[in-house]
Scaffold this active site. Structure first.
Site, PDB file in Angstrom:
ATOM      1  N   LYS A   1      49.542  29.520  43.600  1.00 20.34           N
ATOM      2  CA  LYS A   1      49.153  30.919  43.369  1.00 20.34           C
ATOM      3  C   LYS A   1      48.422  31.388  44.611  1.00 20.34           C
ATOM      4  O   LYS A   1      47.848  30.591  45.347  1.00 20.34           O
ATOM      5  CB  LYS A   1      48.217  31.014  42.149  1.00 20.34           C
ATOM      6  CG  LYS A   1      48.162  32.396  41.540  1.00 20.34           C
ATOM      7  CD  LYS A   1      49.309  32.619  40.571  1.00 20.34           C
ATOM      8  CE  LYS A   1      49.266  33.993  39.942  1.00 20.34           C
ATOM      9  NZ  LYS A   1      50.234  34.100  38.821  1.00 20.34           N
TER      10      LYS A   1
HETATM   11  P1  NAD Z   1      50.233  45.097  35.619  1.00 20.98           P
HETATM   12  O1  NAD Z   1      49.320  45.332  36.759  1.00 20.98           O
HETATM   13  O2  NAD Z   1      51.619  45.641  35.644  1.00 20.98           O
HETATM   14  O3  NAD Z   1      49.557  45.649  34.238  1.00 20.98           O
HETATM   15  C1  NAD Z   1      48.286  45.281  33.852  1.00 20.98           C
HETATM   16  C2  NAD Z   1      47.896  46.143  32.647  1.00 20.98           C
HETATM   17  O4  NAD Z   1      46.602  45.708  32.196  1.00 20.98           O
HETATM   18  C3  NAD Z   1      47.779  47.630  32.943  1.00 20.98           C
HETATM   19  O5  NAD Z   1      48.310  48.389  31.878  1.00 20.98           O
HETATM   20  C4  NAD Z   1      46.263  47.853  33.005  1.00 20.98           C
HETATM   21  O6  NAD Z   1      45.883  49.166  32.646  1.00 20.98           O
HETATM   22  C5  NAD Z   1      45.792  46.858  31.973  1.00 20.98           C
HETATM   23  N1  NAD Z   1      44.372  46.545  32.110  1.00 20.98           N
HETATM   24  C6  NAD Z   1      43.688  46.281  33.252  1.00 20.98           C
HETATM   25  N2  NAD Z   1      42.379  46.113  32.972  1.00 20.98           N
HETATM   26  C7  NAD Z   1      42.258  46.253  31.635  1.00 20.98           C
HETATM   27  C8  NAD Z   1      41.159  46.202  30.739  1.00 20.98           C
HETATM   28  N3  NAD Z   1      39.913  45.953  31.179  1.00 20.98           N
HETATM   29  N4  NAD Z   1      41.381  46.417  29.410  1.00 20.98           N
HETATM   30  C9  NAD Z   1      42.619  46.680  28.957  1.00 20.98           C
HETATM   31  N5  NAD Z   1      43.706  46.745  29.761  1.00 20.98           N
HETATM   32  C10 NAD Z   1      43.522  46.537  31.088  1.00 20.98           C
HETATM   33  O7  NAD Z   1      50.237  43.521  35.412  1.00 20.98           O
HETATM   34  P2  NAD Z   1      51.347  42.645  34.709  1.00 20.98           P
HETATM   35  O8  NAD Z   1      52.309  42.187  35.741  1.00 20.98           O
HETATM   36  O9  NAD Z   1      51.813  43.317  33.481  1.00 20.98           O
HETATM   37  O10 NAD Z   1      50.475  41.352  34.326  1.00 20.98           O
HETATM   38  C11 NAD Z   1      49.627  41.342  33.175  1.00 20.98           C
HETATM   39  C12 NAD Z   1      49.221  39.905  32.896  1.00 20.98           C
HETATM   40  O11 NAD Z   1      50.409  39.124  32.729  1.00 20.98           O
HETATM   41  C13 NAD Z   1      48.439  39.198  34.000  1.00 20.98           C
HETATM   42  O12 NAD Z   1      47.543  38.266  33.387  1.00 20.98           O
HETATM   43  C14 NAD Z   1      49.506  38.443  34.776  1.00 20.98           C
HETATM   44  O13 NAD Z   1      48.980  37.330  35.476  1.00 20.98           O
HETATM   45  C15 NAD Z   1      50.380  38.019  33.621  1.00 20.98           C
HETATM   46  N6  NAD Z   1      51.744  37.674  34.010  1.00 20.98           N
HETATM   47  C16 NAD Z   1      52.545  38.556  34.634  1.00 20.98           C
HETATM   48  C17 NAD Z   1      53.848  38.179  34.974  1.00 20.98           C
HETATM   49  C18 NAD Z   1      54.809  39.148  35.603  1.00 20.98           C
HETATM   50  O14 NAD Z   1      55.977  38.772  35.769  1.00 20.98           O
HETATM   51  N7  NAD Z   1      54.404  40.364  35.908  1.00 20.98           N
HETATM   52  C19 NAD Z   1      54.300  36.878  34.708  1.00 20.98           C
HETATM   53  C20 NAD Z   1      53.453  35.995  34.050  1.00 20.98           C
HETATM   54  C21 NAD Z   1      52.167  36.405  33.707  1.00 20.98           C
END
Ligand code: NAD
Length: 423
Positions: free
Chosen positions: A113
């Site tokens: 990461k």
């Molecule tokens: P993103 O940036 O697209 O979306 C994040 C979302 O979380 C947004 O809607 C934001 O408003 C919300 N958020 C941020 N702070 C917040 C808070 N304090 N309270 C409530 N909501 C809040 O990110 P993503 O790619 O959707 O990733 C989200 C999670 O999933 C992360 O933990 C990431 O590591 C994990 N993840 C993502 C992927 C991927 O392919 N994108 C894969 C595996 C895991």
């Protein structure tokens, strides 16, 4: 909690959470437990200084990280996060969860990461590009299609991956599409990658619901985070007949007892950058998100969201961890006692890395698959992995999280045993 001199002791930190999860699986590892210490020691933790000339001529320095937690099963794989709270310990935990995730899915990767401690929204596009390119050059000595393959995470996207691919290619003197995944489609990206993580949350959630006798039709769903993961998961559950009653992002918490119109909310979010003010739902206080009655909770935002207090008050049957590390270990115990089934991040959100694996394979052959082929292969791999974890949980009498760690850690430590310790 940790014997590493370079991390602080904080029981609620992501690294402490990961270590606690490892402790729970060690009793089930048999003779392989002799090698378990390797799971507690990241193989490589690389910290870089990124000087950046800002548009106004001033110079700022940013902290950049790339951690390769374990490479026993193949090259490192894991996202790059641009966020102001990024630190070494968080990147270590996220890289360790990638090791476990790739092993649960039986993908031929280790775990890695990276990240930069920066708020990307404060930078101009030009500054963001320069920051990305310098970071890529700095970590260039440890990444590569056979060494370690970054991908997008919070705060990064296909454009950032295009800059990373280009910078690495310039430095080695040949276009090297396989150095990162999550690229734009026409630069060697894969169809289906953008929706893969949310799709995996749905596929594993559907399988889990079947095992606990929960009908998806008319089930009540809550989603925290409406980004890449949360919005796709919400859409697929709604398409399966579930009612998504409440959604929370950084700006607001929405509630609609009849179910929120997800396509309309996605359109609203795309135009305005957040869900706040959406006319098709009421706005409720953010704390109420955790106490309302629903069947399925999907945390898809940040780490450490399900605390002991929240776990005590949750009124649901199934938790699907879209985010990485959303549950504290103490909350895990409470939910187990309360008979709430938790499908852990290391399998639930593994759809993204699975299609990243497909992208890497397609890049090597420069032969690209259709979206239907990709989704069918994704569903198959995730369903198989889910079944293996569910069976393990039943046979050991443990939670799906400890079962997923058992499946993964056996594979990781067996690879370590077969390869031997050099020299
Ligand atoms: P993103 O940036 O697209 O979306 C994040 C979302 O979380 C947004 O809607 C934001 O408003 C919300 N958020 C941020 N702070 C917040 C808070 N304090 N309270 C409530 N909501 C809040 O990110 P993503 O790619 O959707 O990733 C989200 C999670 O999933 C992360 O933990 C990431 O590591 C994990 N993840 C993502 C992927 C991927 O392919 N994108 C894969 C595996 C895991």
């Amino acid at each position: 909690m940790s014997s590493l001199s370079y991390v602080s002791v904080d029981d609620n930190s992501p690294w402490a959470t990961y270590l606690a999860q490892v402790e729970r699986v060690v009793p089930y590892l048999g003779e392989l437990s002799r090698l378990a210490d390797t799971l507690r020691h990241p193989k490589r933790a690389f910290i870089v200084d990124i000087p950046l000339e800002m548009d106004d001529g001033t110079i700022r320095h940013f902290e950049g990280f790339r951690v390769q937690h374990n490479l026993s099963r193949g090259p490192g794989k894991g996202g790059v996060r641009f966020h102001p709270d990024v630190n070494l310990e968080e990147v270590m935990a996220l890289s360790a969860w990638m090791t476990v995730k790739c092993a649960v899915l039986n993908l031929p990767f280790g775990g890695a990461k990276g990240g930069i401690r920066v708020d990307p929204r404060e930078l101009s596009v030009e500054e963001l590009e320069r920051l990305t390119r310098r970071y890529t050059s700095e970590i260039g000595i440890i990444i590569g299609p056979q060494q370690d393959i970054p991908a997008p995470d919070v705060g990064t996207n296909p454009q950032v991956m295009a800059w990373m691919m280009d910078t690495y290619s310039m430095n080695v003197g040949a276009t090297t599409t396989g150095v990162v995944t999550g690229k734009p489609i026409h630069l060697g990206g894969s169809l289906g990658r953008a929706s893969a993580t949310g799709r995996g949350v749905f596929v594993t959630g559907r399988a889990a619901a079947g095992h606990i006798g929960l009908e998806l039709m008319n089930s009540r769903v809550a989603v925290q985070g409406f980004g890449n993961v949360g919005s796709v998961a919400a859409l697929l559950f709604a398409e399966a007949g579930a009612r998504v009653l409440t959604i929370q992002d950084h700006s607001a918490t929405l509630w609609n007892d009849r179910g929120i119109d997800i396509p309309a909310l996605i359109a609203w979010q795309q135009q305005r950058g957040s869900i706040a003010g959406f006319p098709g739902a009421d706005t409720i206080p953010s704390d109420e998100f955790w106490t309302q009655k629903y069947d399925i909770l999907i945390p898809a935002a940040l780490e450490g969201q399900i605390t002991a207090e929240r776990a005590k008050n949750l009124n649901c049957k199934l938790v699907l961890e879209g985010a990485n590390g959303p549950t504290l270990p103490v909350a895990d115990d409470i939910m187990r006692e309360r008979n709430i089934t938790v499908i852990p991040d290391v399998i639930c959100n593994a759809g993204g890395v699975t299609v990243s694996y497909f992208e890497w394979v397609q890049d090597f052959s420069s032969f690209f698959w259709t979206e239907d082929e990709i989704n069918a292969r994704l569903d198959h791999i995730m369903e198989q992995a889910f079944d293996a974890v569910w069976q393990k949980a039943k046979s050991l009498g443990v939670t799906p999280r400890t079962a997923a760690f058992a499946v993964a850690c056996e594979r990781i430590l067996f690879a370590r045993k077969e390869r031997g310790i050099y020299p």
